[in-house]
Design an enzyme around this catalytic site. Structure first.
Site, mmCIF file in Angstrom:
data_model
loop_
_atom_site.group_PDB
_atom_site.id
_atom_site.type_symbol
_atom_site.label_atom_id
_atom_site.label_comp_id
_atom_site.label_asym_id
_atom_site.label_seq_id
_atom_site.Cartn_x
_atom_site.Cartn_y
_atom_site.Cartn_z
ATOM 1 N N PHE A 112 0.878 -1.388 -0.055
ATOM 2 C CA PHE A 112 -0.091 0.008 -0.031
ATOM 3 C C PHE A 112 0.736 1.277 -0.031
ATOM 4 O O PHE A 112 0.543 2.567 -0.174
ATOM 5 C CB PHE A 112 -1.032 -0.001 1.089
ATOM 6 C CG PHE A 112 -0.455 0.662 2.439
ATOM 7 C CD1 PHE A 112 0.252 -0.088 3.416
ATOM 8 C CD2 PHE A 112 -0.872 1.990 2.699
ATOM 9 C CE1 PHE A 112 0.663 0.552 4.391
ATOM 10 C CE2 PHE A 112 -0.317 2.759 3.938
ATOM 11 C CZ PHE A 112 0.625 1.988 4.821
ATOM 12 N N LYS A 113 2.103 1.044 0.222
ATOM 13 C CA LYS A 113 3.080 2.271 0.330
ATOM 14 C C LYS A 113 2.937 3.156 -1.020
ATOM 15 O O LYS A 113 3.401 4.362 -1.246
ATOM 16 C CB LYS A 113 4.436 1.868 0.912
ATOM 17 C CG LYS A 113 4.659 1.139 2.090
ATOM 18 C CD LYS A 113 4.158 2.188 3.103
ATOM 19 C CE LYS A 113 4.813 1.705 4.545
ATOM 20 N NZ LYS A 113 4.111 0.548 4.977
ATOM 21 N N ASP A 114 2.697 2.201 -2.307
ATOM 22 C CA ASP A 114 2.927 2.984 -3.550
ATOM 23 C C ASP A 114 1.513 3.970 -3.573
ATOM 24 O O ASP A 114 1.796 4.857 -4.238
ATOM 25 C CB ASP A 114 2.453 1.703 -4.397
ATOM 26 C CG ASP A 114 3.446 0.809 -4.689
ATOM 27 O OD1 ASP A 114 4.652 1.337 -4.438
ATOM 28 O OD2 ASP A 114 3.107 -0.250 -4.994
ATOM 29 N N LEU A 117 3.621 6.787 -2.293
ATOM 30 C CA LEU A 117 4.930 7.244 -2.914
ATOM 31 C C LEU A 117 4.815 7.200 -4.215
ATOM 32 O O LEU A 117 5.797 7.646 -4.738
ATOM 33 C CB LEU A 117 5.875 6.077 -2.200
ATOM 34 C CG LEU A 117 6.240 6.435 -0.697
ATOM 35 C CD1 LEU A 117 6.778 5.203 0.009
ATOM 36 C CD2 LEU A 117 7.072 7.455 -0.637
ATOM 37 N N THR A 147 8.231 0.374 2.602
ATOM 38 C CA THR A 147 8.503 1.942 2.105
ATOM 39 C C THR A 147 9.756 2.241 1.409
ATOM 40 O O THR A 147 9.611 2.896 0.495
ATOM 41 C CB THR A 147 8.668 2.742 3.498
ATOM 42 O OG1 THR A 147 7.436 2.551 4.349
ATOM 43 C CG2 THR A 147 8.836 4.136 3.094
#
Ligand SMILES: *Cc1c(COP(=O)(O)O)cnc(C)c1O
Length: 495
Positions: A112-114, A117, A147
């Protein structure tokens, strides 16, 4: 709209400056001075919009020095078909009559960091232009696994930026490590730290607050910034998907407008669940925020007792992105719940620093009890939840998502609350093949990325394209450092 520091409300800076700086000089987190309110008309206007349009509309409420057209073009780049494997970007999957899963792992690194980011580098590039910055920004990242890769993927070859990632040497999965050490891009660097995530994060914070290093780097033409979720540019894109999920439920006739929905979020640094809190504070009809932890249950205790105590054993678990004892973003929540009392927040953070422990006021305790429910899930329960979800719903979930699902079930059993609930899925099961295979009763036959095929054979679920491409990709980085050597690594990287 201006931004100020959770430790000093006399600081007033623009959104662009907040994104550029990442962290306030006083060590506080930069936070919007007011929380914009949304109403039924606003939410309804997004129901038939694409995800990219929803993102631009929501972010424009906070980033008043960016235009909505600008934000829409960033969203088109961030969430386009070349990056995400589904047009919905962040689809909501119906699990049963009252349960939904918000899938946040359809982006390039399968976590989910995408969601944030892919957006942050664009916000930052624009911030450099808007503030007339001529220096190169060096992003320092401490990562518990996801991350680091997502940040490098977002920042690779972005002009006027460099990025250095530190990850705990034995604290990430084989797929996560392979993703990081094979990263392409001329401006990226990766280093394993002997220690755990908190060691890496403390090292990065130490470098940020080291005036001598900052001055040395400045003389070389660099300023430091952060892509960790302490940066407001990380939190804001995450607010979007909670509003988007509500819109999807409305669009699909699952709820009527005004009906409250609970969100259950697998939590580490408290960024993702803080974004849900902001969505609620903006006026989205949200009931309880259920905070799910793994065996590192510092937040469970905090939400139940109002005492944050990091003096406890650190556990390495199969959900490594949540192996965290210092949840940095809690500071923003305390700031809001204290009535924006910077002195009070500063006091808590000083105690945390000195004694590793603090107890919040009765006012904050009452607010926590009203808004949140905290629970945790051990390793055995995590594995059993993966198996049960697969058997009952034919739905393969990763270890982090399993923690959320399990804690949601605990919440329901304990409270009897029948409110429709969305649990958040933060990673593809393919990022944690060995644990997922073991959980569904298969013995992992190989090591590292070779397991992708085995999981595919037994599950039939498609392997994300970029993960499949890891096999046979050349390792580019091989650096390991002791935690006290992190300063030197940064100085060498920015020669
Ligand atoms: C980072 C991460 C989390 C925790 O999110 P926070 O914002 O740190 O609370 C949960 N699951 C996965 C897969 C992650 O990568």
């Amino acid at each position: 709209m201006k931004y100020y520091s959770t430790r000093d409300t006399s600081v007033r800076i623009s959104a662009a400056e907040a994104v550029k700086m990442g962290l306030s000089r006083d060590g506080g987190l930069l936070t919007p001075e007011t929380i914009p309110q949304i109403d039924e008309a606003f939410v309804r206007s997004l129901v038939n919009a694409r995800y990219q349009e929803r993102a631009a509309k929501v972010m424009a409420l906070y980033l008043t020095d960016y235009s909505e057209e600008e934000l829409l073009s960033f969203a088109e780049n961030a969430y386009g078909a070349d990056k995400f494997d589904t047009e919905a970007v962040a689809p909501v999957r119906k699990v049963d009559a009252a349960t939904y899963c918000l899938e946040l792992w359809h982006g390039p690194t399968s976590a989910f960091k995408d969601m944030a980011l892919q957006m942050l580098p664009q916000l930052l590039s624009a911030a450099l232009r808007k503030t007339g910055e001529d220096k190169t920004v060096c992003i320092l990242v401490a990562t518990s696994g996801d991350t680091g890769k997502a940040a490098m993927e977002g920042f690779a070859d972005v002009p006027q930026t460099r990025i250095m990632v530190f990850y705990p040497k034995n604290g990430v999965s084989a797929v996560q490590e392979a993703q990081m050490v094979t990263q392409e891009g001329e401006n990226v660097g990766v280093c394993a730290v002997v220690g755990n995530f908190d060691d890496a994060q403390s090292g990065v914070k130490r470098i940020f607050s080291d005036v001598a290093i900052r001055e040395e780097l400045l003389s070389r033409g660099y300023i430091l910034s952060s892509a960790n979720s302490i940066n407001w540019g990380r939190i804001l894109p995450q607010v979007v998907y909670y509003i988007s999920a509500y819109c999807d439920l409305l669009r699909d006739g699952e709820i009527a407008y005004g009906e409250k929905v609970n969100f259950c979020v697998p939590t580490g640094n408290f960024g993702d669940i803080l974004a849900a809190y902001y969505a609620k504070r903006m006026g989205l009809p949200v009931g309880k925020l259920i905070c799910a932890s793994n065996r590192n249950d510092v937040l469970t205790d905090f939400l139940r007792k109002g005492v944050y105590d990091r003096n406890r054993t650190f556990h390495t678990t199969m959900s490594p992105s949540m192996d965290i004892l210092i949840s940095s973003n809690l500071e923003r929540l305390l700031f809001d719940l204290s009535g924006e009392n910077d002195a009070e927040v500063k006091g808590y953070m000083e105690k945390l620093n000195k004694e590793g422990c603090y107890e919040v006021s009765d006012k904050i305790k009452a607010a926590l009890a009203e808004q949140y429910w905290g629970g945790y899930c051990d390793e055995e329960q995590t594995a059993r939840t993966i198996a049960r979800c697969n058997e009952t719903y034919g739905y393969l979930i990763d270890t982090h998502t399993a923690v959320a699902m399990n804690v949601m079930e605990q919440y329901r059993a304990e409270t009897g609350d029948e409110t429709k609930t969305v649990f958040v899925s933060t990673a593809s099961p393919y990022k944690f093949c060995n644990h997922v295979l073991s959980a569904i009763g298969e013995e992992p036959k190989a090591d590292g990325v070779e397991l992708l095929d085995q999981l595919h054979e037994v599950s039939g679920v498609t392997v994300p394209r970029r993960l499949a491409a890891l096999k046979g990709k050349a390792r580019r980085f091989d650096l390991t450092a002791e935690k006290q050597e992190m300063e030197k690594v940064v100085l060498d990287f920015l020669k």
